[in-house]
Design an enzyme around this catalytic site. Structure first.
Site, PDB file in Angstrom:
ATOM      1  N   VAL A 246       0.803  -1.206   0.000  1.00  0.00           N
ATOM      2  CA  VAL A 246       0.000   0.000   0.000  1.00  0.00           C
ATOM      3  C   VAL A 246       0.849   1.276   0.000  1.00  0.00           C
ATOM      4  CG1 VAL A 246      -0.227   0.326   2.501  1.00  0.00           C
ATOM      5  CG2 VAL A 246      -2.135   0.930   0.998  1.00  0.00           C
ATOM      6  N   TYR A 247       2.146   1.171   0.257  1.00  0.00           N
ATOM      7  CA  TYR A 247       3.002   2.352   0.239  1.00  0.00           C
ATOM      8  C   TYR A 247       3.114   2.876  -1.193  1.00  0.00           C
ATOM      9  CZ  TYR A 247       4.658   1.143   4.978  1.00  0.00           C
ATOM     10  OH  TYR A 247       4.754   0.843   6.329  1.00  0.00           O
TER      11      TYR A 247
END
Length: 345
Positions: A61-62
């Site tokens: 998700v980064y």
């Protein structure tokens, strides 16, 4: 660099590890953290490896996978020198199966992460959040499949409550599936909630803490002072609402103590704050971040020395908060010792 076992596993990790949330940074949160490209990331990794830091933490998700891509490119040609920790479960899209820890999602998420990272295995895979909609048996059996296939070496969690971890460990033991050995947690001098349930659980069940945001979401950088406005350029201007809140009075008590002790040991406020964490029970590694080489070298100065017992006691006192139910303060009084047995460091 000091190395410690990751929980009750045979894997040794450095007491400091490097978080790559700044790599490829995009969006309101990660863009505010930084936007490290491959060339700069390679230089930061050079410094880490030279200092003995070989554990690098990221998540799908980064920046929508960009962090994993940059990390993989920066490690190209030297994958065997590093340990890669990544996370999945948080939403990666708007589709019905783009979030959670179902068998469908986990297998796809791992395959996608392997491609972005340019590797054929992940050293530590952590579930980024508890999935209440998927049976624990489905989650753990899928992790077992991934471990047996050689695509994942160790498993862990992040942002789970104590009962969620214990339920999973009981199911894992029942079926002989891999146990969680890592717990990536928010923990700092201004956020000590980890100590009430998750730390005793980690000590009892063999989970090593991988600490994220050791500077309290950027509040323990030494730039925030009592009676002074938030410094220009502080990421808190843009990201404060994303992190755990901190009452001003509590923050300034801790900062005052940190500044005093920093002067005594000739170290910076962040170095003292991180060093305190390295001496806490169950902590396997403290994840540091850096937007540039200078910040990284400053953080590296947090190890190689030790706070005295008296200095630790002062930091403990300045950062202490009232215990929540059911951890009433009376449990800490004389005569109640057996209710809260000491946790070995």
């Amino acid at each position: 660099m000091d190395y410690r076992f990751l929980g009750r596993s045979g894997l040794k990790v450095p007491v400091l590890s490097f978080g790559t949330g700044t790599f490829g940074g995009t969006g309101p949160l990660f863009g505010a953290w930084g936007n490290t490209d491959v060339e700069e990331a390679r230089r930061l990794l050079d410094i880490c490896l030279e200092a003995g830091i070989n554990l690098f933490d990221t998540a799908d998700v980064y920046s929508a996978g960009a962090s994993e891509e940059v990390l993989g490119a920066a490690l190209k040609g030297r994958r065997e020198t590093a340990l890669i920790s990544t996370k999945t479960s948080l939403p990666m899209g708007d589709g019905p199966n783009d979030a959670g820890s179902s068998r469908f999602r986990l297998i796809r998420a791992v395959e996608d992460a392997l491609k972005r990272l340019g590797t054929d295995y992940i050293d530590i895979l952590q579930l980024h959040a508890f999935d209440a909609a998927t049976p624990v048996e489905e989650v753990l059996s899928t992790l077992d499949t991934l471990v047996r296939a050689g695509k994942v070496r160790y498993v862990g969690v992040s942002n789970f409550s104590g009962w969620q971890i214990m339920k999973a460990l009981a199911v894992a033991d029942r079926h002989g599936w891999p146990r969680y050995v890592a717990n990536q947690v928010y923990y700092s001098l201004i956020g000590r909630d980890y100590e009430w349930d998750l730390m005793p659980l980690g000590a009892d069940q063999g989970l090593g803490a991988l600490v994220w945001s050791p500077l309290g979401w950027g509040r323990l950088t030494g730039k925030i002072r009592r009676g002074a406005p938030l410094p220009e350029g502080s990421r808190l201007h843009d990201t404060a609402s994303y992190g755990p809140p901190v009452e001003d009075g509590h923050l300034y008590r801790v900062v005052d103590a940190l500044m005093e002790i920093a002067g005594e040991v000739d170290k910076t406020v962040p170095q003292v704050a991180i060093n305190w964490l390295t001496q806490r029970p169950t902590v396997s590694s403290v994840i540091i971040g850096a937007r540039n080489e200078d910040q990284l070298r400053q953080n590296l100065g947090a190890v190689g020395w030790t706070l005295s017992a008296e200095q630790i006691a002062r930091l403990d006192a300045a950062s202490a908060v009232a215990a929540p139910y059911p951890h009433f303060p009376y449990r800490r009084q004389e005569g109640f010792a057996r209710l809260d047995p000491p946790i070995a460091g």
